[in-house]
Write a protein that holds these residues in place. Structure first.
Motif, PDB file in Angstrom:
ATOM      1  N   GLY A   1       1.252  -1.415  -0.107  1.00 29.83           N
ATOM      2  CA  GLY A   1      -0.092  -0.179  -0.250  1.00 29.83           C
ATOM      3  C   GLY A   1       0.539   1.123  -0.072  1.00 29.83           C
ATOM      4  N   ASN A   2       1.917   1.225   0.877  1.00 30.31           N
ATOM      5  CA  ASN A   2       2.648   2.446   0.358  1.00 30.31           C
ATOM      6  C   ASN A   2       2.948   2.368  -1.115  1.00 30.31           C
ATOM      7  N   GLU A   3       3.798   1.655  -1.114  1.00 31.99           N
ATOM      8  CA  GLU A   3       4.428   1.676  -2.903  1.00 31.99           C
ATOM      9  C   GLU A   3       3.430   1.952  -3.827  1.00 31.99           C
ATOM     10  N   ALA A   4       1.914   1.258  -3.488  1.00 36.37           N
ATOM     11  CA  ALA A   4       1.394   1.808  -4.204  1.00 36.37           C
ATOM     12  C   ALA A   4       0.720   3.740  -4.132  1.00 36.37           C
ATOM     13  N   CYS A   5       0.993   4.011  -2.952  1.00 33.37           N
ATOM     14  CA  CYS A   5       1.090   5.942  -3.045  1.00 33.37           C
ATOM     15  C   CYS A   5       2.118   6.313  -3.158  1.00 33.37           C
ATOM     16  N   ALA A   6       3.253   5.986  -3.388  1.00 33.48           N
ATOM     17  CA  ALA A   6       4.141   6.572  -3.819  1.00 33.48           C
ATOM     18  C   ALA A   6       4.211   6.605  -5.508  1.00 33.48           C
ATOM     19  N   TYR A   7       3.609   5.375  -6.143  1.00 31.08           N
ATOM     20  CA  TYR A   7       3.803   5.214  -7.363  1.00 31.08           C
ATOM     21  C   TYR A   7       2.244   6.373  -8.215  1.00 31.08           C
TER      22      TYR A   7
ATOM     23  N   VAL B   1      -9.253  11.042   2.673  1.00 24.92           N
ATOM     24  CA  VAL B   1      -9.497  10.493   1.897  1.00 24.92           C
ATOM     25  C   VAL B   1      -8.723   8.907   2.002  1.00 24.92           C
ATOM     26  N   ALA B   2      -9.957   7.809   2.195  1.00 23.17           N
ATOM     27  CA  ALA B   2      -9.339   6.639   3.566  1.00 23.17           C
ATOM     28  C   ALA B   2      -9.398   5.324   2.251  1.00 23.17           C
ATOM     29  N   PRO B   3      -8.283   5.301   1.747  1.00 21.02           N
ATOM     30  CA  PRO B   3      -8.647   4.021   0.604  1.00 21.02           C
ATOM     31  C   PRO B   3      -8.724   2.975   1.475  1.00 21.02           C
ATOM     32  N   ALA B   4      -8.815   1.824   0.809  1.00 28.20           N
ATOM     33  CA  ALA B   4      -9.016   0.576   1.283  1.00 28.20           C
ATOM     34  C   ALA B   4      -7.975  -0.780   0.627  1.00 28.20           C
ATOM     35  N   SER B   5      -8.078  -1.013  -0.315  1.00 26.09           N
ATOM     36  CA  SER B   5      -6.864  -1.856  -1.648  1.00 26.09           C
ATOM     37  C   SER B   5      -5.630  -0.788  -1.839  1.00 26.09           C
ATOM     38  N   CYS B   6      -4.482  -1.575  -2.073  1.00 27.62           N
ATOM     39  CA  CYS B   6      -3.812  -1.551  -2.891  1.00 27.62           C
ATOM     40  C   CYS B   6      -4.475  -0.478  -4.239  1.00 27.62           C
ATOM     41  N   GLN B   7      -4.682  -1.003  -4.988  1.00 28.90           N
ATOM     42  CA  GLN B   7      -5.524  -0.351  -5.962  1.00 28.90           C
ATOM     43  C   GLN B   7      -5.731   1.109  -6.399  1.00 28.90           C
ATOM     44  N   GLU B   8      -6.634   1.463  -4.939  1.00 27.86           N
ATOM     45  CA  GLU B   8      -7.440   2.634  -4.362  1.00 27.86           C
ATOM     46  C   GLU B   8      -6.714   3.018  -3.603  1.00 27.86           C
ATOM     47  N   ILE B   9      -5.399   2.793  -3.140  1.00 27.58           N
ATOM     48  CA  ILE B   9      -4.212   3.389  -2.292  1.00 27.58           C
ATOM     49  C   ILE B   9      -3.857   4.703  -3.457  1.00 27.58           C
ATOM     50  N   PHE B  10      -3.409   3.525  -4.584  1.00 27.35           N
ATOM     51  CA  PHE B  10      -2.865   4.286  -6.041  1.00 27.35           C
ATOM     52  C   PHE B  10      -3.834   5.766  -6.456  1.00 27.35           C
ATOM     53  N   SER B  11      -4.891   5.173  -6.871  1.00 29.18           N
ATOM     54  CA  SER B  11      -5.926   6.355  -7.086  1.00 29.18           C
ATOM     55  C   SER B  11      -6.322   7.048  -6.659  1.00 29.18           C
ATOM     56  N   GLU B  12      -6.758   7.188  -5.415  1.00 26.24           N
ATOM     57  CA  GLU B  12      -6.597   7.792  -4.205  1.00 26.24           C
ATOM     58  C   GLU B  12      -5.768   9.043  -3.974  1.00 26.24           C
ATOM     59  N   THR B  13      -5.036   8.275  -4.733  1.00 25.13           N
ATOM     60  CA  THR B  13      -3.389   9.418  -4.151  1.00 25.13           C
ATOM     61  C   THR B  13      -3.133  10.359  -5.467  1.00 25.13           C
ATOM     62  N   VAL B  14      -3.905   9.198  -6.250  1.00 23.46           N
ATOM     63  CA  VAL B  14      -4.099  10.571  -7.802  1.00 23.46           C
ATOM     64  C   VAL B  14      -4.980  11.859  -6.914  1.00 23.46           C
TER      65      VAL B  14
END
Lengths: 271, 377
Positions: free
Chosen positions: B10-16, B140-153
């Motif tokens: 998740g943290n990596e997905a956030c960075a990407y 924002v409070a994403p739940a999955s790694c996919q969503e962490i990526f898109s919610e960071t965007v």
């Protein structure tokens, strides 16, 4: 011809907030003469400050100006410089702002040797809040929070800056008006972290509590105590006790932070 | 064409996600459990010409982000509860000076040092109120790694659109959990960038209300020279104590979020249409809740899940509506009752309300939620 300060002032922003007799105006004018001497382009220059009397300075001048939170100026300035290494970044502020609440940011900005010029107006007191003692208040002196005399040892800002790694450190006083702009200009031209400490008078909250009968007395003291760095080199430690050594105290060449980071970028991209 | 996939934490997905959004500045300070965000960006940002700096403390990290953001950078910092506590001073600065930036909070327990490696959702209220003074908040409070990526965007888009700090709330579990994610192609997700002011430098005021509730922000270093202060200020950016001007500025800064709730809010509803019991949960715990809903549905229980993806502003209108159609709402959260206060506030007694709180460093399990549902029925 008289120097044209107006071209750097924002219309309608004066009068400034400083008290009659305050030395900040002397430093302010010196800063503008230095900026002029270095021909800094307004659009590409940012002046950043923290909180306190001195920190109101950026609001008066026509640059990119940022009046941040107490003590945080150097850290904001670091972000600006990292993001825009081609911009000229100057920091102005007082002693309490710079080396008490902002002490950590101050020493690390020095350590990085990031290319900025930090003019620190040391008037030995928290003036804006009414005269509480700062880390630079001389031991034994009176402040609103040291009614029986200050028990604290005193910070030597220039020594702190040298120790922390600043590559240009100079000191002068508000009495030495013409030296102020020369030292600030030298600092701006220096590649790396330049600290210019200007000892300054606060007649309102420091002077009147410490037996200075007038601003003139405070200025006279700066005149009497100042010893140019070349002369200080010939004097003993005992002779220098209580004196103010003025001039360029330290200058060295060391890699500048943004240039170092540019090397990091090159290494990352050559992978 | 097959999607590019990756197995990311998740943290990596956030960075990407941040890089995808165009993040070009990171200022940070090491703190568990958020450090992987910084580590990925330390490696990736220089490759794209971006800037990474590890500052001397949490406050400085936030300050560097704001300084960079004022020059036009898309700037990010990442931390956890204790670090966010320190950043609160300058989160307030970002609010009043209206500086766009994104702040990731990978939540851990507390107060104070708490349990650095344990999960928590105890910064729900810190994300809303964590700085002094009145201010709007978006988190924002994403739940999955996919969503962490898109919610960071999306967090970057919201920051730029509303000219304010936006928080991304993760927790130790979804921050460190690894999942397969599909990496969006460039252009696939919307990216919003700051626009230069549509007026000349001579006419530019950094807080000009004639542009609406979100005045355009110029960049330091451009020909638009302006002044920024943390003092209450007028439209020209200079300090004022004039009651009318201070009031107008403060109200505008709250209104820019309140009046745009429909555009900012994002929720997921799962089996709520006929639900008699509604679970309201965010992030990692919404996953336990979803599992519980599936199990209970198999048993014939009419249970649904409402998941705020935008936690702040809180989805008050929709939750109030749902409260009118269900018998009870259950709020499981990894704290001792924060989000439930908000649900209570907006439902105004329209249905029964039950909380499940946990602060022992363990997640709330599906069976714990199922037990509560059965107890309530």
């Amino acid at each position: 011809m008289a120097f044209d300060y107006d071209k750097y002032l924002r219309p309608g922003k004066l009068p400034h907030i400083w008290c009659p007799g305050c030395g900040h105006g002397i430093v302010f004018k010196g800063l503008l003469r230095a900026i002029d001497a270095c021909e800094l382009e307004k659009n590409r220059t940012a002046i950043v400050s923290g909180i306190g009397c001195a920190s109101r300075l950026p609001g008066y001048v026509d640059f990119n100006t940022l009046h941040t939170a107490h003590g945080r100026a150097a850290a904001f300035a670091t972000g600006i410089k990292m993001a825009q290494p081609d911009m000229n970044v100057l920091v102005v502020g007082g002693d309490g702002d710079g080396v008490a609440i902002g002490g950590n940011h101050f020493i690390h900005a020095c350590r990085r040797n990031i290319d900025m010029t930090y003019v620190i107006l040391n008037n030995f007191i928290y003036g804006m809040t009414g005269g509480q003692f700062s880390p630079c208040t001389p031991t034994g002196d009176k402040a609103s929070t040291t009614p029986y005399g200050n028990p604290d040892p005193t910070f030597d800002i220039s020594k702190l800056a040298i120790g922390a790694g600043a590559t240009f450190v100079a000191r002068t006083t508000a009495y030495h008006a013409t030296q102020i702009d020369k030292l600030i200009a030298e600092g701006i031209r220096h590649k790396g972290m330049a600290i210019i400490e200007v000892l300054d008078d606060c007649p309102t909250t420091y002077g009147r509590r410490n037996k200075f009968r007038s601003v003139v007395d405070m200025m006279k003291r700066f005149k009497e105590l100042a010893v140019p760095v070349a002369k200080a080199a010939t004097m003993s430690k005992e002779e220098l006790e209580g004196k103010i050594v003025t001039g360029i105290l330290h200058r060295e060449e060391r890699p500048e932070y943004c240039e170092q980071y540019a090397e990091v970028v090159k290494r990352a991209q050559n992978l | 064409m097959a999607k590019k996939v990756a197995l990311l934490q998740g943290n990596e997905a956030c960075a990407y996600g941040a890089l995808y959004a165009g993040c070009d500045f990171f200022g940070g300070y090491p703190i568990t459990p958020s450090t992987e965000v910084a580590e990925v960006l330390a490696k990736e940002l220089p490759k794209t010409g971006g800037k990474f700096i590890q500052m001397e403390d949490e406050i400085a990290a936030m300050a560097s982000v704001l300084g960079a953001a004022l020059t036009g950078s898309k700037a990010l910092t990442a931390s956890s509860g204790p670090g966010i506590s320190l950043k609160q001073e300058l989160i307030g600065y970002a609010c009043i000076a209206e500086i766009p930036c994104v702040i990731v909070n990978v939540m851990r327990g507390g107060p104070s040092t708490g349990m650095p490696t344990g999960p928590s959702q105890s910064d729900i209220m810190q994300a809303r109120w964590g700085t002094h003074g009145d201010h709007a908040a978006i988190a924002v409070a994403p739940a999955s790694c996919q969503e962490i990526f898109s919610e960071t965007v999306r967090a970057f888009n919201l920051a730029e659109t509303y000219r304010m700090p936006v928080q991304v709330l993760l927790d130790e579990i979804n921050g460190h959990m690894r999942e397969r994610i599909e990496l969006p192609e460039p252009g696939e997700l919307e990216i919003l960038n700051r626009q230069a002011p549509p007026v000349s430098p001579e006419q530019y005021l950094p807080f000009d209300p004639s542009f609406g509730d979100v005045p355009p922000l110029a960049a330091f270093g451009s020909e638009y020279r302006f002044h920024i202060t943390g003092l209450n200020k007028a439209a020209d950016g200079f300090p004022t104590t004039k009651a009318r001007l201070v009031d107008a500025e403060e109200r505008r800064q709250i209104r820019k979020v309140e009046a745009n709730r429909d555009k900012i809010e994002k929720n997921e509803e799962y089996m709520v249409d006929d639900a008699e019991i509604l679970i309201v949960a965010i992030g990692t715990i919404s996953r336990s809740a979803r599992h519980a809903v599936n199990e209970l549905r198999k048993q014939g229980q009419k249970v649904g899940l409402f998941r705020p993806i935008t936690l702040w502003p809180f989805p008050e209108r929709r939750i109030a509506e749902l409260a009118g159609q269900v018998k009870a709402i259950i709020v499981p959260e990894m704290n001792l009752g924060q989000m439930i206060l908000e649900v209570e506030r907006v439902t105004k007694g329209a249905c029964d309300l039950h909380g499940i709180g946990r602060v022992d460093g363990e997640p709330i399990s599906p069976s714990q939620i199922m037990d509560k549902v059965k107890e309530v029925c």
